[in-house]
Design a protein around this motif. Structure first.
Motif, PDB file in Angstrom:
ATOM      1  N   GLY A   1       0.781  -1.226   0.000  1.00 60.72           N
ATOM      2  CA  GLY A   1       0.000   0.000   0.000  1.00 60.72           C
ATOM      3  C   GLY A   1       0.815   1.279   0.000  1.00 60.72           C
ATOM      4  N   LYS A   2       2.152   1.149   0.014  1.00 63.10           N
ATOM      5  CA  LYS A   2       3.008   2.334   0.034  1.00 63.10           C
ATOM      6  C   LYS A   2       3.378   2.759  -1.392  1.00 63.10           C
ATOM      7  N   SER A   3       3.581   4.044  -1.575  1.00 63.74           N
ATOM      8  CA  SER A   3       4.076   4.566  -2.853  1.00 63.74           C
ATOM      9  C   SER A   3       5.597   4.533  -2.814  1.00 63.74           C
ATOM     10  N   ILE A   4       6.179   3.750  -3.708  1.00 62.04           N
ATOM     11  CA  ILE A   4       7.644   3.651  -3.761  1.00 62.04           C
ATOM     12  C   ILE A   4       8.089   3.589  -5.222  1.00 62.04           C
ATOM     13  N   THR A   5       9.390   3.621  -5.412  1.00 59.12           N
ATOM     14  CA  THR A   5       9.947   3.448  -6.748  1.00 59.12           C
ATOM     15  C   THR A   5      11.151   2.515  -6.663  1.00 59.12           C
ATOM     16  N   GLY A   6      11.727   2.186  -7.795  1.00 60.95           N
ATOM     17  CA  GLY A   6      12.885   1.301  -7.863  1.00 60.95           C
ATOM     18  C   GLY A   6      13.229   1.068  -9.330  1.00 60.95           C
ATOM     19  N   PHE A   7      14.344   0.441  -9.588  1.00 58.35           N
ATOM     20  CA  PHE A   7      14.803   0.192 -10.960  1.00 58.35           C
ATOM     21  C   PHE A   7      13.780  -0.678 -11.681  1.00 58.35           C
ATOM     22  N   ASP A   8      13.209  -0.156 -12.777  1.00 54.92           N
ATOM     23  CA  ASP A   8      12.119  -0.894 -13.417  1.00 54.92           C
ATOM     24  C   ASP A   8      12.626  -1.825 -14.522  1.00 54.92           C
ATOM     25  N   TRP A   9      11.703  -2.622 -15.050  1.00 57.28           N
ATOM     26  CA  TRP A   9      12.079  -3.669 -15.997  1.00 57.28           C
ATOM     27  C   TRP A   9      12.571  -3.105 -17.325  1.00 57.28           C
ATOM     28  N   PHE A  10      12.009  -1.982 -17.749  1.00 50.42           N
ATOM     29  CA  PHE A  10      12.483  -1.372 -18.991  1.00 50.42           C
ATOM     30  C   PHE A  10      13.902  -0.845 -18.821  1.00 50.42           C
ATOM     31  N   GLU A  11      14.200  -0.342 -17.634  1.00 51.26           N
ATOM     32  CA  GLU A  11      15.567   0.115 -17.360  1.00 51.26           C
ATOM     33  C   GLU A  11      16.560  -1.051 -17.368  1.00 51.26           C
ATOM     34  N   GLU A  12      16.088  -2.240 -16.969  1.00 44.95           N
ATOM     35  CA  GLU A  12      16.948  -3.428 -17.071  1.00 44.95           C
ATOM     36  C   GLU A  12      17.273  -3.729 -18.545  1.00 44.95           C
ATOM     37  N   THR A  13      16.314  -3.479 -19.415  1.00 45.54           N
ATOM     38  CA  THR A  13      16.540  -3.653 -20.854  1.00 45.54           C
ATOM     39  C   THR A  13      17.626  -2.696 -21.328  1.00 45.54           C
ATOM     40  N   ILE A  14      17.506  -1.434 -20.907  1.00 45.62           N
ATOM     41  CA  ILE A  14      18.493  -0.421 -21.293  1.00 45.62           C
ATOM     42  C   ILE A  14      19.878  -0.801 -20.758  1.00 45.62           C
ATOM     43  N   ALA A  15      19.894  -1.318 -19.527  1.00 45.50           N
ATOM     44  CA  ALA A  15      21.165  -1.694 -18.884  1.00 45.50           C
ATOM     45  C   ALA A  15      21.711  -3.033 -19.403  1.00 45.50           C
ATOM     46  N   ARG A  16      20.920  -3.715 -20.219  1.00 44.94           N
ATOM     47  CA  ARG A  16      21.279  -5.023 -20.773  1.00 44.94           C
ATOM     48  C   ARG A  16      21.597  -6.044 -19.671  1.00 44.94           C
ATOM     49  N   ARG A  17      20.694  -6.081 -18.682  1.00 45.85           N
ATOM     50  CA  ARG A  17      20.905  -6.994 -17.554  1.00 45.85           C
ATOM     51  C   ARG A  17      19.699  -7.918 -17.311  1.00 45.85           C
ATOM     52  N   LYS A  18      18.724  -7.924 -18.231  1.00 46.70           N
ATOM     53  CA  LYS A  18      17.532  -8.744 -18.020  1.00 46.70           C
ATOM     54  C   LYS A  18      17.858 -10.228 -17.880  1.00 46.70           C
ATOM     55  N   ARG A  19      18.887 -10.679 -18.578  1.00 49.15           N
ATOM     56  CA  ARG A  19      19.248 -12.099 -18.507  1.00 49.15           C
ATOM     57  C   ARG A  19      20.192 -12.408 -17.348  1.00 49.15           C
ATOM     58  N   GLU A  20      20.692 -11.373 -16.691  1.00 48.95           N
ATOM     59  CA  GLU A  20      21.642 -11.565 -15.593  1.00 48.95           C
ATOM     60  C   GLU A  20      20.961 -11.543 -14.212  1.00 48.95           C
ATOM     61  N   VAL A  21      19.949 -10.703 -14.066  1.00 51.50           N
ATOM     62  CA  VAL A  21      19.359 -10.494 -12.738  1.00 51.50           C
ATOM     63  C   VAL A  21      18.595 -11.736 -12.260  1.00 51.50           C
ATOM     64  N   PRO A  22      18.643 -11.992 -10.936  1.00 50.99           N
ATOM     65  CA  PRO A  22      17.974 -13.176 -10.392  1.00 50.99           C
ATOM     66  C   PRO A  22      16.450 -13.067 -10.335  1.00 50.99           C
ATOM     67  N   PHE A  23      15.915 -11.846 -10.423  1.00 53.46           N
ATOM     68  CA  PHE A  23      14.460 -11.674 -10.448  1.00 53.46           C
ATOM     69  C   PHE A  23      14.125 -10.304 -11.022  1.00 53.46           C
ATOM     70  N   ASN A  24      12.846 -10.103 -11.297  1.00 51.02           N
ATOM     71  CA  ASN A  24      12.331  -8.850 -11.854  1.00 51.02           C
ATOM     72  C   ASN A  24      11.900  -7.958 -10.689  1.00 51.02           C
TER      73      ASN A  24
END
Length: 228
Positions: free
Chosen positions: A153-176
């Motif tokens: 229920g809290k408003s927060i932010t964090g590194f999003d999935w599209f940013e993982e695409t830009i960072a080219r780390r989608k296949r490296e990270v252990p979770f989304n």
């Protein structure tokens, strides 16, 4: 004098073997602001000791002047090599607890019981809890005394999935991370333009989206702490 606990990772590799670690600017900006104020700073990590730095965060396009100066400062580097084990500071009072990021934190933050206990106590005592980028993963499994997830229920932010695409780390990270935040029932607020500064304040919980939020979150935290 304010007391800050800055939490960083001990992990230096993805599961694939690719180097990772702390994203330097996500520590240096809040560290610099606190130093300017002559506040008390403790750098802690899940295991204590050496804190590896992600080589990606040292590249010219992202290594800003403040981060470069600290990287070249032997006293600061020595401090990073001798981080405190979080177990040692579990019951210490802090005005602000801040989880710095870097992809490496996805491995040693989410399931760390000391992080969960420190954050729970801090939050329930209405003291500042902050996290940036992948460091937000350290908030995922924090449960309050009533058993509810802290970020529900809290408003927060964090590194999003599209940013993982830009960072080219989608296949490296252990979770989304984006999916995990939403799965906990939090209100994820993303920057309109990826990889731009975005800081979200929800009472005593402050989060930053990505490395480009490092300067802004440091400024916001100082403002929040000076109100106390």
């Amino acid at each position: 004098m304010k007391k800050l606990l800055l939490v960083v990772t001990n992990i230096d590799r993805y599961a694939s073997g690719l180097p990772t670690g702390l994203w330097l600017s996500e520590l240096t900006h809040i560290y610099h602001k606190a130093k300017e104020k002559k506040w008390d700073i403790t750098i802690g990590s899940p295991k204590g000791g050496h804190v590896p730095i992600d080589p990606e965060s040292l590249k010219p396009l992202v290594l800003d002047k403040i981060s470069k100066n600290y990287y070249e400062d032997p006293i600061f580097r020595d401090e990073l090599n001798h981080s405190k084990d979080l177990y040692e500071v579990t019951n210490e009072p802090f005005d602000c607890i801040y989880l710095a990021g870097g992809h490496a934190t996805m491995y040693d933050f989410p399931d760390n019981e000391n992080i969960q206990e420190i954050i729970r106590q801090q939050y329930e005592n209405s003291k500042l809890v902050a996290a940036i980028c992948h460091g937000v993963g350290g908030l995922l499994n924090v449960r309050l005394s009533n058993g509810e997830y802290m970020i529900k229920g809290k408003s927060i932010t964090g590194f999003d999935w599209f940013e993982e695409t830009i960072a080219r780390r989608k296949r490296e990270v252990p979770f989304n991370l984006e999916a995990a935040i939403k799965n906990r029932g939090a209100n994820l607020r993303k920057a309109f333009i990826p990889m731009t500064s975005n800081v979200v304040v929800d009472k005593n919980l402050v989060t930053g989206q990505n490395p480009f939020s490092s300067k802004e979150i440091a400024k916001v935290l100082v403002e929040q702490l000076e109100k106390i």
